[in-house]
Scaffold this motif. Sequence first.
Motif, PDB file in Angstrom:
ATOM      1  N   ASP A 169       0.826  -1.205   0.000  1.00 43.26           N
ATOM      2  CA  ASP A 169       0.000   0.000   0.000  1.00 43.26           C
ATOM      3  C   ASP A 169       0.863   1.259   0.000  1.00 43.26           C
ATOM      4  OD1 ASP A 169      -2.646  -1.153   0.033  1.00 43.26           O
ATOM      5  OD2 ASP A 169      -2.257  -1.760   2.098  1.00 43.26           O
ATOM      6  N   ALA A 170       2.007   1.204   0.672  1.00 46.58           N
ATOM      7  CA  ALA A 170       2.901   2.361   0.702  1.00 46.58           C
ATOM      8  C   ALA A 170       3.505   2.621  -0.681  1.00 46.58           C
ATOM      9  CB  ALA A 170       4.006   2.139   1.730  1.00 46.58           C
ATOM     10  N   VAL A 171       3.904   1.547  -1.379  1.00 40.32           N
ATOM     11  CA  VAL A 171       4.534   1.703  -2.697  1.00 40.32           C
ATOM     12  C   VAL A 171       3.592   2.389  -3.676  1.00 40.32           C
ATOM     13  CG1 VAL A 171       5.409   0.441  -4.712  1.00 40.32           C
ATOM     14  CG2 VAL A 171       6.139  -0.228  -2.419  1.00 40.32           C
ATOM     15  N   TYR A 180       3.780   8.811  -5.214  1.00 43.08           N
ATOM     16  CA  TYR A 180       4.964   9.235  -4.468  1.00 43.08           C
ATOM     17  C   TYR A 180       6.157   8.318  -4.715  1.00 43.08           C
ATOM     18  CZ  TYR A 180       2.111  12.460  -1.657  1.00 43.08           C
ATOM     19  OH  TYR A 180       1.288  13.483  -1.248  1.00 43.08           O
ATOM     20  N   PHE A 181       5.913   6.999  -4.719  1.00 39.08           N
ATOM     21  CA  PHE A 181       7.027   6.045  -4.709  1.00 39.08           C
ATOM     22  C   PHE A 181       7.032   5.075  -5.890  1.00 39.08           C
ATOM     23  CE2 PHE A 181       5.822   6.968  -0.227  1.00 39.08           C
ATOM     24  CZ  PHE A 181       6.953   7.687   0.125  1.00 39.08           C
ATOM     25  N   ALA A 225      11.502  -3.968  -5.680  1.00 39.87           N
ATOM     26  CA  ALA A 225      12.616  -3.017  -5.701  1.00 39.87           C
ATOM     27  C   ALA A 225      12.722  -2.274  -4.371  1.00 39.87           C
ATOM     28  CB  ALA A 225      12.422  -2.033  -6.850  1.00 39.87           C
ATOM     29  N   TRP A 226      11.569  -1.868  -3.819  1.00 43.77           N
ATOM     30  CA  TRP A 226      11.585  -1.179  -2.524  1.00 43.77           C
ATOM     31  C   TRP A 226      11.989  -2.131  -1.403  1.00 43.77           C
ATOM     32  CZ3 TRP A 226      12.026   3.570  -1.010  1.00 43.77           C
ATOM     33  CH2 TRP A 226      11.634   4.616  -1.853  1.00 43.77           C
ATOM     34  N   GLN A 227      11.574  -3.378  -1.481  1.00 42.57           N
ATOM     35  CA  GLN A 227      11.989  -4.346  -0.466  1.00 42.57           C
ATOM     36  C   GLN A 227      13.501  -4.523  -0.474  1.00 42.57           C
ATOM     37  OE1 GLN A 227       9.379  -7.606  -1.632  1.00 42.57           O
ATOM     38  NE2 GLN A 227       8.232  -7.424   0.273  1.00 42.57           N
ATOM     39  N   GLY A 235       4.946  -0.500 -15.564  1.00 40.14           N
ATOM     40  CA  GLY A 235       5.298  -1.856 -15.164  1.00 40.14           C
ATOM     41  C   GLY A 235       4.353  -2.386 -14.099  1.00 40.14           C
ATOM     42  N   LYS A 236       4.736  -3.520 -13.507  1.00 41.77           N
ATOM     43  CA  LYS A 236       3.892  -4.166 -12.509  1.00 41.77           C
ATOM     44  C   LYS A 236       4.182  -3.632 -11.113  1.00 41.77           C
ATOM     45  CE  LYS A 236       3.374  -8.519 -15.063  1.00 41.77           C
ATOM     46  NZ  LYS A 236       3.570  -9.986 -15.020  1.00 41.77           N
ATOM     47  N   LEU A 237       3.122  -3.536 -10.332  1.00 36.56           N
ATOM     48  CA  LEU A 237       3.275  -3.063  -8.954  1.00 36.56           C
ATOM     49  C   LEU A 237       4.181  -3.992  -8.159  1.00 36.56           C
ATOM     50  CD1 LEU A 237       2.492  -1.163  -6.640  1.00 36.56           C
ATOM     51  CD2 LEU A 237       0.478  -2.579  -6.257  1.00 36.56           C
ATOM     52  N   ASN A 238       4.077  -5.300  -8.402  1.00 44.87           N
ATOM     53  CA  ASN A 238       4.914  -6.257  -7.672  1.00 44.87           C
ATOM     54  C   ASN A 238       6.392  -6.019  -7.924  1.00 44.87           C
ATOM     55  OD1 ASN A 238       2.920  -7.619  -6.321  1.00 44.87           O
ATOM     56  ND2 ASN A 238       2.695  -9.245  -7.821  1.00 44.87           N
ATOM     57  N   SER A 239       6.738  -5.589  -9.137  1.00 47.56           N
ATOM     58  CA  SER A 239       8.143  -5.292  -9.450  1.00 47.56           C
ATOM     59  C   SER A 239       8.622  -4.092  -8.648  1.00 47.56           C
ATOM     60  CB  SER A 239       8.300  -5.034 -10.948  1.00 47.56           C
ATOM     61  OG  SER A 239       7.936  -6.169 -11.702  1.00 47.56           O
ATOM     62  N   ALA A 240       7.772  -3.063  -8.562  1.00 48.45           N
ATOM     63  CA  ALA A 240       8.119  -1.883  -7.773  1.00 48.45           C
ATOM     64  C   ALA A 240       8.228  -2.239  -6.288  1.00 48.45           C
ATOM     65  CB  ALA A 240       7.073  -0.793  -7.986  1.00 48.45           C
ATOM     66  N   LYS A 241       7.316  -3.090  -5.824  1.00 48.76           N
ATOM     67  CA  LYS A 241       7.350  -3.536  -4.429  1.00 48.76           C
ATOM     68  C   LYS A 241       8.649  -4.286  -4.143  1.00 48.76           C
ATOM     69  CE  LYS A 241       5.038  -6.763  -1.290  1.00 48.76           C
ATOM     70  NZ  LYS A 241       3.910  -7.713  -1.153  1.00 48.76           N
TER      71      LYS A 241
END
Length: 355
Positions: free
Chosen positions: A218-220, A264-265, A278-280, A270-276
Motif C-alpha cells: 500500500d505504501a509503494v 509518491y514512490f 525493488a523497494w523491499q 510496469g507491474k506493482l509487484n516489481s516496484a514492491k
Amino acid sequence: PGISIVARQHQEKGRGYRKCGCPLWAEGTLDGHRRRKSLDTANWEIASEKLLKMEAGDDPEKDVSVAEGMKSFVADCVERNLGTATIGKYREAIAPLVLFANGHGITTVRALSDLPTLKKYVASIPDSPRTVCRKIEHLRSFIRYCEDMGWCDHNPATKIKKPIVKSPPVIPFTLDEYKKILSAIEQYPTKNNQGYDVRRRLRAFIYVLRFTALRISDAVKLKKSVVVNGRLLIRTQKTGATVHLPLPKFVIGELNGIGNEKYYFWSGNGKLNSAKSAWQRSITRLFELAGVKGHPHMFRHMMAIELLEQGVNVEHVAAILGNTPAIVYKHYAPCVASRQKALDQAVMLVWNGTK
C-alpha cells in the motif's frame, strides 16, 4: 435413483417446484456416478433438453481436463473482478496441480477429485506449513468451482487437514533500532544516476511505514490524491478497509516534491509487484547499513503496540491498521493495556489470605 432437475434455492419445497426464476441444476446418479451440475438456465424446457442430452451421453463438459478446469477457474476469477494479486496466488497454487496430474497420468478433473490423490498432491508441496495452509484453501476453492460446474461429484479437498502452524512472535522495532535506520539513510548519496534525491525518498518511505502502519504494497502505490490537508485517506489492498488518519507535518514535508504527478514512490509503469520488490531490496540494504535485523512489517507492529501501550482501545487501533478487532487481539493481545490490567487484578484476587 436417476438424475432430475432441481431449483436448489427451493429444495425444501420439493423437486417439482417450478414457481420461481432461480437457476436450475441437474442432480442425481448418472452412469453410476453422483452428479450435480448447473444447467446454466432458469427455463425448465431448456433444462429438460439439456438433461436429455446428459442422459444420452451427449455431455462434453463431464470430462474436463485439469488444465482446462484451471483456465476456466482463473477466467471466472477475472470475471468476478478479484484483485490481480489474488488471481496470481490462485495461479501459483493451481499450476503445480496440473503438473502433478500430468505426471501421474490423471487426465480429468473427475479423476483428480479423489481424496487419496489430493492428499498425495498436498504432501508433495515443498513449501512451509503456513504456505501449504494457503494452498490447501486455494485447492478447496478450485475443486468447489469444478463441483459447481458439474466436472466432479464432490469436493474431497475439504477433508484434507491443514498442517499445524506455529505463529511467530510479533516483534516491533525498538525506538533505538528506528533511530539507527534513519541515521543509515545519510550513508546514501543525495542524488542517483536518474536525478532522484535518494535520501529524501528513503526517508519519506520509512516515515510512511512508521506513521501510517501501511503494508509495504500500500505504501509503494500511495497516490498523491489520497493525502489532502495533512490527512491520509486510503482503501488498503489486502482487506479493502478504509484508513483515515492525520500525518505529522514533517512527514508531509518529506512527501512534498517527490514522485511524479500521480504517485509518491512508484512510476506507475510496469507491474506493482516489481516496484514492491525493488523497494523491499532497498529497505533490506538500508537495514544492513543500520545493523538492524527485521522486515518492513515491523513498522506496522511498532505503531500498533505503541498505541495499545498508550491505552488506545482495540477498536480504534483496528481502524487505524485497517483490520478487525479480532485480528488485533490475535496478534497484539499481550500489549492491550486494559486487558493486562484486568488479568493482573484477576490474579491478585487469589492472593487474599495466602502467603
